[in-house]
Design an enzyme around this catalytic site. Structure first.
Site, PDB file in Angstrom:
ATOM      1  N   CYS A  23       0.808  -1.249  -0.093  1.00  0.00           N
ATOM      2  CA  CYS A  23      -0.028  -0.056   0.140  1.00  0.00           C
ATOM      3  C   CYS A  23       0.915   1.274   0.017  1.00  0.00           C
ATOM      4  O   CYS A  23       2.041   1.171   0.057  1.00  0.00           O
ATOM      5  CB  CYS A  23      -0.934  -0.007   1.200  1.00  0.00           C
ATOM      6  SG  CYS A  23      -0.056  -0.141   2.982  1.00  0.00           S
ATOM      7  N   CYS A  90      43.183 -22.202   4.964  1.00  0.00           N
ATOM      8  CA  CYS A  90      43.071 -21.851   6.117  1.00  0.00           C
ATOM      9  C   CYS A  90      42.115 -20.441   6.330  1.00  0.00           C
ATOM     10  O   CYS A  90      41.442 -20.258   5.262  1.00  0.00           O
ATOM     11  CB  CYS A  90      44.508 -21.151   6.547  1.00  0.00           C
ATOM     12  SG  CYS A  90      45.109 -19.725   5.592  1.00  0.00           S
ATOM     13  N   CYS A  93      42.529 -17.644   4.072  1.00  0.00           N
ATOM     14  CA  CYS A  93      42.032 -18.007   2.537  1.00  0.00           C
ATOM     15  C   CYS A  93      40.527 -17.527   2.757  1.00  0.00           C
ATOM     16  O   CYS A  93      39.912 -16.734   1.801  1.00  0.00           O
ATOM     17  CB  CYS A  93      41.916 -19.242   2.205  1.00  0.00           C
ATOM     18  SG  CYS A  93      44.026 -19.897   2.265  1.00  0.00           S
ATOM     19  N   ASP A 504       3.645 -24.470  23.135  1.00  0.00           N
ATOM     20  CA  ASP A 504       2.039 -24.683  22.834  1.00  0.00           C
ATOM     21  C   ASP A 504       1.408 -25.973  23.564  1.00  0.00           C
ATOM     22  O   ASP A 504       2.348 -26.771  23.660  1.00  0.00           O
ATOM     23  CB  ASP A 504       2.028 -24.704  21.228  1.00  0.00           C
ATOM     24  CG  ASP A 504       0.482 -24.800  20.952  1.00  0.00           C
ATOM     25  OD1 ASP A 504      -0.311 -23.989  21.338  1.00  0.00           O
ATOM     26  OD2 ASP A 504       0.157 -25.763  20.088  1.00  0.00           O
ATOM     27  N   ASP A 696       0.961 -21.964  14.732  1.00  0.00           N
ATOM     28  CA  ASP A 696       1.991 -21.343  15.453  1.00  0.00           C
ATOM     29  C   ASP A 696       3.118 -20.555  14.704  1.00  0.00           C
ATOM     30  O   ASP A 696       4.026 -20.169  15.297  1.00  0.00           O
ATOM     31  CB  ASP A 696       2.610 -22.369  16.598  1.00  0.00           C
ATOM     32  CG  ASP A 696       1.471 -22.637  17.467  1.00  0.00           C
ATOM     33  OD1 ASP A 696       0.800 -21.912  18.242  1.00  0.00           O
ATOM     34  OD2 ASP A 696       1.695 -23.720  17.762  1.00  0.00           O
TER      35      ASP A 696
END
Length: 806
Positions: A23, A90, A93, A504, A696
């Protein structure tokens, strides 16, 4: 679309496509957010095209713009590109790869993973994977989009490293024996010099060590020297400079001794050779351990059968699983792995779903039940209609989730990234200072060279780079085997730090469906109730019918069924009028049944009275029962020091009854979805919320860590940060347990990696020598460096022994 490289000082046009625009107020909010950023000008947001145009100049960066828009709820549309990067050895790098990628136009974020040899890049818009790969290749790391990479198995890499280590060892052994053996056994030293002579021995060492550097040790020179010339030194640069310094010094002593003071005419050929051999040995051990660490994905992929028995025109043939399409019918024979995700049409069997849920007990399957590809069929035969194939299968989604989590970075990795940014240049600087100090105050030039080389070799950014990703690799893989899926690696760190777990109720701590708890009154109460309820679709009616089926009761027929909404139902059974419903449906209820009903209601149970010809003769109580391991899970979480609470939309009586039975004191009941969301937000980011992953979803997204519970193919993969493949609350304990174990393992690795360097670099430099302490030879330094990475990997592999709670 034009985009802006990060940090360009002059204003450049930038266009981003935004999500969530709906909107005019969205347009205004997005524009205000962008205009508030220093360096952002000319902002224009278009709702119809869902784009934002602006001019970007320092100090604004594209990642800052993306972060601000995301916080405002309008994240820019991004593409995630995965690159296969060859040559990273390593932490230095990975840091360089990330810096190169983040400097490319349109890149919002980049993360390189040393353990997986991959880089994940978030790009605004569609992105150009090949252009990104080319940029990293120019930086010295051969890179291609992951989809175009040739499959490189850990076994192949390990074999190549063992081969090079064996060759280096064979060439090094004569050098080591003639040089070090002479130092250890004086008689052997005198015999060698008497029979062979010093110069021929040095010539032999020169030839063999040159071969070591040119053949198995070439990988260090080919990668380390170019990186050094690009002013981006890495671990290979340290090894290359150290070995070349030892070899070069020794070569000068051998062929131009006049250039070196007589007191310093010693050779270090054996140091250069032993350094290469030990580091190759360490990398071979590292590659083998890394292959073991990443075995979880390989095992998941290997669970999918390659062929299936397909029914077509009355004929059963074996066809590749890749050729199957939804709607086909396949046969699953006894003892076979289920080839597809589908629905059982005919047959009955028990299916071992341990690979999916971590639950060892087989699950009974019959017509209408779902089966999942990769699970193991029992002794029965099944006919299954194909529902999902390819990337849509549960196994494919699990594999993708595990791979994504293993490729992620934890917030703790930020510390490592900051240190390793300067680590190699600092080590090279320390080496130069060491050389200068030993040259000025030491006994001679040879000792200065040896100390400087020891500093270069002892430093180990490899261990730093592996400390975090290899633990994530093993931890997420082991979690997947227990039926716990971390959708993102950082969720593991956040879960390990939570102080509170909120559940829940329905479908999480309880079964999620009503079942009959007790039947009181006349003997035929359940029989008559089932006859009436056979025509009802009410959930309580289904509970009554399920109990009758469990007891194998033959339900008589009924006629004249009539439902009274809010009251109950009535039907004619065996010539009698039978009514089933709430107390308000009847004029009077016997006192004993009324007392039992009040007691059941106080425990949150629903009550159905059964009346024959208007006289109440019995009652049935129905409730959503607690899951078998729910109380054990709550107790285990409390033993871990976590506060447990329940947030439910159910009634106060029902919620508090369940809470009391589980030992949960903090219960919020009657909470609407909006109220649940507000409660989660108020608790902050130290709370983990456990829900069913569907209704949920808002609360799961708002929690510090959202844990979605589910079973089988109904699992809500996108609902939470962590997904539990079995509906057992004990899986929550497993998730927190493996999260804490992994973070503990990472801390151990980091303490070792940083402590090792902090302690041994000064020793290698000779800081203890003036006080009568030991120095450190380049050979010993190489051995210690190789073992440091092996230690980190071995420590991470201990996570494979993590045992979930049962």
């Amino acid at each position: 679309m034009t985009t802006l490289p990060i940090g360009v000082p002059t204003p450049r046009p930038l266009q981003l496509r935004l999500e969530g625009m709906s909107c005019a107020s969205c347009v205004g909010r997005a524009e205000r957010v962008l205009k508030a950023l220093p360096g952002v000008t000319g902002v224009s947001v278009n709702l119809s095209t869902e784009t934002a145009e602006m001019q970007l100049a320092a100090p604004a960066t594209l990642p800052q713009v993306a972060e601000a828009l995301t916080r405002a709820g309008y994240p820019p549309r991004m593409t995630e590109i995965t690159l296969a990067v060859e040559g990273m050895t390593c932490a230095a790098c990975t840091g360089r790869v990330e810096r190169v990628l983040r400097a490319q136009p349109g890149v919002i974020g980049a993360s390189a993973n040393l353990a997986l040899r991959q880089a994940q890049v978030q790009v605004a818009g569609d992105g150009d994977a090949k252009a990104l790969a080319a940029a990293v290749t120019r930086a010295g790391y051969v890179t291609v989009p992951l989809s175009e990479a040739k499959p490189v198995t850990p076994e192949a890499e390990t074999r190549a490293l063992w081969r090079d280590a064996a060759l280096a060892g064979a060439l090094t052994l004569p050098v080591f024996v003639t040089e070090m053996g002479g130092h250890l056994v004086p008689a052997f030293h005198h015999w060698l010099h008497a029979t062979v002579g010093l110069l021929p021995l040095w010539l032999m060492q020169f030839v063999l060590v040159t071969l070591v550097l040119a053949v198995p040790g070439r990988r260090f020179l080919a990668r380390g020297i170019p990186a050094l010339l690009r002013a981006a030194p890495d671990m290979n640069s340290l090894v290359a400079v150290g070995t070349l310094a030892a070899w070069g010094w020794s070569t000068v002593v051998l062929f131009a001794p006049g250039l070196v003071p007589e007191a310093s005419r010693a050779v270090y050929f054996e140091a250069a050779a032993v350094i290469v051999t030990l580091i190759l040995l360490g990398r071979a051990l590292e590659a083998r351990a890394r292959g073991q660490a990443g075995a979880a994905i390989a095992r998941l992929v290997g669970l999918q059968p390659k062929t299936a028995w397909v029914e077509a025109d009355g004929v059963v043939t074996a066809r590749p699983v890749a050729e199957l399409t939804p709607g086909m019918v396949v046969q699953i024979r006894p003892g076979e792995r289920v080839a597809v995700d589908g629905v059982v049409l005919d047959g009955a069997s028990s299916v071992d779903e341990a690979m999916l849920t971590g639950e060892p007990l087989p699950v009974t399957k019959g017509p209408g039940d779902t089966v999942t590809g990769g699970t193991v069929n029992g002794t029965g035969a099944l006919r299954v209609r194909v529902a999902q194939v390819g990337a849509g299968t549960v196994l494919a989604r699990i594999t993708a989730m595990v791979a994504e989590a293993q490729g992620g970075k934890l917030p703790v990795q930020a510390l490592v990234d900051r240190v390793t940014l300067w680590f190699v240049p600092v080590v090279m600087g320390v080496s130069l200072v060491t050389f200068a100090l030993w040259l000025a105050f030491g006994p001679g030039l040879a000792q200065a060279v040896a100390a400087a080389v020891a500093v270069l070799i002892i430093a180990c950014p490899c261990a730093m780079g592996l400390a975090t990703p290899v633990s994530i690799l093993v931890g997420t893989g082991r979690a997947a085997e227990l039926g716990v899926l971390f959708r993102r690696g950082e969720a593991m760190q956040r879960l390990a730090g939570v102080t509170e777990v909120a559940f829940d109720k329905t479908g999480t701590l309880t079964e999620g469906r009503p079942v009959v708890v007790q039947v009181l009154g006349a003997e035929e109460t359940l029989v008559l109730a089932a006859a009436v309820e056979a025509a009802s679709e009410h959930p309580l009616a289904q509970a009554v019918l399920a109990e009758a089926a469990r007891l194998e009761i033959k339900v008589p027929g009924a006629s004249g069924f009539a439902a009274r909404p809010g009251f109950g139902a009535t039907a004619q059974v065996a010539g009698q009028s039978v009514s089933v419903g709430a107390a308000r449906m009847f004029d009077s209820v016997p006192q004993d049944l009324a007392a039992a009903a009040d007691s059941a209601a106080g425990q949150g149970q629903s009550v159905l009275f059964v009346a024959v010809d208007g006289v109440v003769t019995g009652l049935i109580t129905v409730a959503d029962t607690v899951k078998p391991h729910a109380a054990q899970a709550v107790a285990a979480l409390q033993d871990l020091g976590l506060r447990v609470r329940m947030i439910s939309g159910d009634t106060q009586a029902a919620a508090r009854a369940v809470g009391a039975s589980l030992g949960i004191d903090a219960v919020q009941a009657g909470v609407l979805p909006e109220g649940k969301l507000e409660a989660i937000r108020a608790a902050g980011q130290d709370l983990a919320f456990v829900g069913d992953g569907i209704n949920d979803a808002p609360a799961l997204a708002a929690a510090g860590v959202g844990i979605a519970m589910g079973t089988g193919t109904d699992i809500a993969i996108e609902a939470g940060d962590v997904v539990l493949m079995r509906g057992d609350p004990l899986a929550v304990v497993d998730a927190i347990g493996i999260g804490r174990a992994t973070l503990r393992n990472i801390r151990q690795n980091l303490i070792w990696a940083f402590g090792y360097n902090a302690a041994l670099i000064p020793v290698a430099a000779g800081a203890l020598v003036p006080f009568g302490g030991p120095g450190l030879s380049p050979m010993l330094a190489a051995g210690a460096m190789a073992l440091s990475s092996v230690f980190v990997l071995s420590n991470a592999l201990r996570l494979r022994a993590f045992r979930g709670i049962r």
